[in-house]
Design a protein around this motif. Structure first.
Motif, PDB file in Angstrom:
ATOM      1  N   GLY A  29      12.929  37.128   5.587  1.00  0.00           N
ATOM      2  CA  GLY A  29      13.209  36.247   4.522  1.00  0.00           C
ATOM      3  C   GLY A  29      11.941  35.626   4.173  1.00  0.00           C
ATOM      4  O   GLY A  29      11.613  35.525   2.891  1.00  0.00           O
ATOM      5  N   LEU A  30      10.914  35.337   5.081  1.00  0.00           N
ATOM      6  CA  LEU A  30       9.702  34.908   4.761  1.00  0.00           C
ATOM      7  C   LEU A  30       8.783  35.917   4.104  1.00  0.00           C
ATOM      8  O   LEU A  30       8.042  35.389   3.067  1.00  0.00           O
ATOM      9  CB  LEU A  30       8.996  34.453   6.000  1.00  0.00           C
ATOM     10  CG  LEU A  30       7.725  33.654   5.962  1.00  0.00           C
ATOM     11  CD1 LEU A  30       8.021  32.611   5.340  1.00  0.00           C
ATOM     12  CD2 LEU A  30       7.068  33.560   7.465  1.00  0.00           C
TER      13      LEU A  30
ATOM     14  N   ASN B  81       9.690  37.793   1.452  1.00  0.00           N
ATOM     15  CA  ASN B  81      10.150  37.744   0.012  1.00  0.00           C
ATOM     16  C   ASN B  81       9.496  36.543  -0.726  1.00  0.00           C
ATOM     17  O   ASN B  81       8.855  36.364  -1.563  1.00  0.00           O
ATOM     18  CB  ASN B  81      11.552  37.908  -0.060  1.00  0.00           C
ATOM     19  CG  ASN B  81      11.972  39.153   0.467  1.00  0.00           C
ATOM     20  OD1 ASN B  81      11.359  40.229   0.376  1.00  0.00           O
ATOM     21  ND2 ASN B  81      13.343  39.061   0.925  1.00  0.00           N
ATOM     22  N   GLU B  82       9.717  35.491   0.268  1.00  0.00           N
ATOM     23  CA  GLU B  82       9.206  34.261  -0.367  1.00  0.00           C
ATOM     24  C   GLU B  82       7.725  34.210  -0.489  1.00  0.00           C
ATOM     25  O   GLU B  82       7.053  33.707  -1.306  1.00  0.00           O
ATOM     26  CB  GLU B  82       9.590  33.056   0.819  1.00  0.00           C
ATOM     27  CG  GLU B  82      11.223  33.042   0.934  1.00  0.00           C
ATOM     28  CD  GLU B  82      11.898  31.764   0.769  1.00  0.00           C
ATOM     29  OE1 GLU B  82      11.325  31.049  -0.163  1.00  0.00           O
ATOM     30  OE2 GLU B  82      12.286  31.187   1.559  1.00  0.00           O
TER      31      GLU B  82
ATOM     32  N   ALA C 151       6.607  36.411  -3.516  1.00  0.00           N
ATOM     33  CA  ALA C 151       6.797  35.584  -4.803  1.00  0.00           C
ATOM     34  C   ALA C 151       5.535  34.627  -4.999  1.00  0.00           C
ATOM     35  O   ALA C 151       5.455  34.073  -6.171  1.00  0.00           O
ATOM     36  CB  ALA C 151       8.079  35.086  -4.625  1.00  0.00           C
ATOM     37  N   LEU C 152       4.755  34.190  -4.113  1.00  0.00           N
ATOM     38  CA  LEU C 152       3.740  33.199  -4.426  1.00  0.00           C
ATOM     39  C   LEU C 152       2.564  33.536  -5.145  1.00  0.00           C
ATOM     40  O   LEU C 152       1.991  34.723  -4.832  1.00  0.00           O
ATOM     41  CB  LEU C 152       3.272  32.457  -3.261  1.00  0.00           C
ATOM     42  CG  LEU C 152       4.260  31.867  -2.247  1.00  0.00           C
ATOM     43  CD1 LEU C 152       3.911  31.425  -1.012  1.00  0.00           C
ATOM     44  CD2 LEU C 152       4.779  30.450  -3.037  1.00  0.00           C
TER      45      LEU C 152
ATOM     46  N   LYS D  75      13.856  28.629  10.443  1.00  0.00           N
ATOM     47  CA  LYS D  75      14.180  28.662   9.011  1.00  0.00           C
ATOM     48  C   LYS D  75      13.597  27.141   8.373  1.00  0.00           C
ATOM     49  O   LYS D  75      13.019  27.366   7.307  1.00  0.00           O
ATOM     50  CB  LYS D  75      15.806  28.571   8.960  1.00  0.00           C
ATOM     51  CG  LYS D  75      16.267  30.011   9.074  1.00  0.00           C
ATOM     52  CD  LYS D  75      17.427  30.221   8.228  1.00  0.00           C
ATOM     53  CE  LYS D  75      17.816  31.713   8.356  1.00  0.00           C
ATOM     54  NZ  LYS D  75      18.095  32.308   9.663  1.00  0.00           N
TER      55      LYS D  75
ATOM     56  N   ASN E 151       9.569  27.441   8.307  1.00  0.00           N
ATOM     57  CA  ASN E 151       9.388  28.476   7.220  1.00  0.00           C
ATOM     58  C   ASN E 151       9.786  27.777   5.788  1.00  0.00           C
ATOM     59  O   ASN E 151       8.750  28.182   4.726  1.00  0.00           O
ATOM     60  CB  ASN E 151      10.002  29.544   7.215  1.00  0.00           C
ATOM     61  CG  ASN E 151       9.807  30.547   8.469  1.00  0.00           C
ATOM     62  OD1 ASN E 151       8.806  30.229   9.226  1.00  0.00           O
ATOM     63  ND2 ASN E 151      10.522  31.160   8.660  1.00  0.00           N
ATOM     64  N   LYS E 152      10.512  27.067   5.732  1.00  0.00           N
ATOM     65  CA  LYS E 152      11.077  26.324   4.414  1.00  0.00           C
ATOM     66  C   LYS E 152       9.924  25.366   3.916  1.00  0.00           C
ATOM     67  O   LYS E 152       9.190  25.254   2.830  1.00  0.00           O
ATOM     68  CB  LYS E 152      12.311  25.509   4.574  1.00  0.00           C
ATOM     69  CG  LYS E 152      12.889  25.086   3.261  1.00  0.00           C
ATOM     70  CD  LYS E 152      14.064  24.942   3.179  1.00  0.00           C
ATOM     71  CE  LYS E 152      14.618  23.986   2.087  1.00  0.00           C
ATOM     72  NZ  LYS E 152      14.843  22.606   2.483  1.00  0.00           N
TER      73      LYS E 152
ATOM     74  N   ILE F 146       6.729  27.220   2.887  1.00  0.00           N
ATOM     75  CA  ILE F 146       6.582  27.666   1.474  1.00  0.00           C
ATOM     76  C   ILE F 146       6.692  26.728   0.517  1.00  0.00           C
ATOM     77  O   ILE F 146       6.072  26.810  -0.553  1.00  0.00           O
ATOM     78  CB  ILE F 146       8.118  28.522   1.308  1.00  0.00           C
ATOM     79  CG1 ILE F 146       8.039  29.889   2.146  1.00  0.00           C
ATOM     80  CG2 ILE F 146       8.309  28.913   0.051  1.00  0.00           C
ATOM     81  CD1 ILE F 146       7.060  30.860   1.966  1.00  0.00           C
ATOM     82  N   GLU F 147       7.337  25.491   0.773  1.00  0.00           N
ATOM     83  CA  GLU F 147       7.363  24.325   0.008  1.00  0.00           C
ATOM     84  C   GLU F 147       5.837  24.077  -0.186  1.00  0.00           C
ATOM     85  O   GLU F 147       5.373  23.735  -1.497  1.00  0.00           O
ATOM     86  CB  GLU F 147       8.022  23.090   0.487  1.00  0.00           C
ATOM     87  CG  GLU F 147       9.613  23.033   0.205  1.00  0.00           C
ATOM     88  CD  GLU F 147      10.210  21.877   1.036  1.00  0.00           C
ATOM     89  OE1 GLU F 147      11.509  22.356   1.096  1.00  0.00           O
ATOM     90  OE2 GLU F 147       9.582  21.211   1.591  1.00  0.00           O
TER      91      GLU F 147
ATOM     92  N   LYS G  83       3.982  26.341  -2.273  1.00  0.00           N
ATOM     93  CA  LYS G  83       4.284  26.537  -3.799  1.00  0.00           C
ATOM     94  C   LYS G  83       3.435  25.378  -4.391  1.00  0.00           C
ATOM     95  O   LYS G  83       2.981  25.536  -5.524  1.00  0.00           O
ATOM     96  CB  LYS G  83       5.926  26.065  -3.920  1.00  0.00           C
ATOM     97  CG  LYS G  83       6.727  27.320  -3.913  1.00  0.00           C
ATOM     98  CD  LYS G  83       8.075  27.105  -4.070  1.00  0.00           C
ATOM     99  CE  LYS G  83       8.898  28.497  -4.016  1.00  0.00           C
ATOM    100  NZ  LYS G  83      10.146  28.196  -3.720  1.00  0.00           N
TER     101      LYS G  83
END
Ligand code: PMP
Length: 350
Positions: free
Chosen positions: A272-273, A275-276, A279-280, A335, A338-339, A342-343, A346
């Motif tokens: 999952g990580l 892909n995230e 995308a950055l 999870k 990792n969220k 990513i936040e 971003k």
């Protein structure tokens, strides 16, 4: 020529009279033990830890042998795998005389331990694809080269190096080849422990610090020939693994399911990580991994690292490491973690 690790031993150790622990000749029996200057009454803790632990950890090794598919005589246990790394230098590398070969970018302790022991670590860089350069490695071998350190999956790049190239080194080098498999549980391949009987010069390192979630207990494993185990046993500190560690790990080994569940969860989060991260906008490249971390190249890596610390997200800045320019090493978190990562990344991308 037959490989005999004693031929590689530092000359003065051939005559070493090792420390003999109290009770060495009287293991596992009942008695009145007045031989080790212990406290006979008990401990200040609720549980009793007043007796010295088994110096050779036989019960634990028997269980590990079963799980790992090796003989108990092929196991040396250390206070983390950093201990066998250091002991291998102390056993086989004469300071200021012998050499080892390392493959940067790789785990830092091979070089630090060489420096501490005053042994030259010759560097043969990995290729641009972070694989072994087996030709350059073989050319770098000198008569005084004692150990070649190979890390696979490699830290900090994350990938397994080519297994065929490890074989080329095992066949082409008469000294010791260490394959450090600290991250093997996250890789989709069999361990090199299955090749121990084929290669008497092979030492496989593994650890309880990663997949098993026992970093604080400090337990590292070296799998190798009984002859090499015997050499390490002769020079190790007498009680290098605490009784608490031995007992806790022995119990943990009955709970393989939990370890497998944790590994499965980490692998899921890893996917999952990726892909995230990809995308950055600030991410230039996420390298393929066989480990529980990613090497990620970013725009202004150092800046990103410092900004994230302000947000209490701590990554490992590798941007100054050879072949890792702009690199940051990111451990796969939960999870939720990792969220948060990513936040914050971003926000920097905007
Ligand atoms: N080898 C590698 C490749 C590592 O990354 C580490 C720890 N980061 C170690 C060995 C040391 O592990 P331990 O906790 O068993 O000393």
């Amino acid at each position: 020529m037959m490989f005999n690790p004693t031929d590689l031993l530092r000359p003065h150790l051939k005559q070493l009279v090792p420390y003999s622990s109290a009770r060495d000749d009287y293991k596992g029996k009942d008695g009145v033990f007045l031989d080790a200057n212990e406290n006979p009454i008990g401990s200040i803790t609720e549980e009793n830890w007043n007796r010295y632990p088994d110096p050779y950890q036989l019960e634990l090794k028997a269980k590990l042998a079963e799980i790992k598919g090796v003989n108990a005589e092929q196991i040396f246990l250390g206070n983390g795998s950093d201990e066998p790394i250091d002991l291998l230098y102390r056993a086989f590398c004469e300071p200021q005389t012998d050499e080892v070969i390392i493959n940067p970018p790789t785990y830092g302790m091979y070089k630090v331990s060489a420096d501490i022991n005053n042994v030259k670590a010759k560097e043969v860089l990995l290729t641009n694809q972070y694989d072994l350069d087996s030709q350059a490695l073989l050319s770098a071998i000198q008569p005084n080269t004692k150990i070649i350190w190979i890390c696979s999956p490699n830290n900090p790049t994350g990938n397994d190096v080519s297994l065929e190239k490890i074989e080329i080194i095992l066949k082409g080098f008469q000294g010791l080849v260490v394959v450090d498999e600290a991250y093997i549980d996250f890789a989709d391949r069999p361990s090199f422990t299955t090749r121990l009987n084929e290669f008497p010069n092979l030492i496989v390192l593994q650890t309880m610090s990663k997949a098993w979630g026992l970093a604080s207990l400090r337990l590292g494993m070296a799998f190798c020939s009984p002859e090499i185990v015997a050499i390490l046993n002769r020079i190790k500190p007498p009680y290098n693994l605490s009784g608490l560690t031995q007992r806790t790990v022995l119990n943990a080994l009955n709970n393989l399911e939990k370890k497998d569940q944790m590994v499965a969860e980490i692998l899921e989060n890893r996917e999952g990580l990726q892909n995230e991260l990809e995308a950055l906008e600030i991410v230039k490249r996420v390298y393929p991994t066989d480990s529980n971390f990613y090497l990620v190249k970013m725009k202004d890596a150092k800046e990103v690292y410092l900004k994230l610390i302000e947000k209490q997200v701590i990554l490992r800045d590798r941007s100054k490491v050879v072949l890792c320019e702009d690199g940051i090493r990111i451990t796969i978190g939960t999870k939720k973690e990792n969220k948060k990562l990513i936040e914050e990344l971003k926000k920097l991308s905007n």
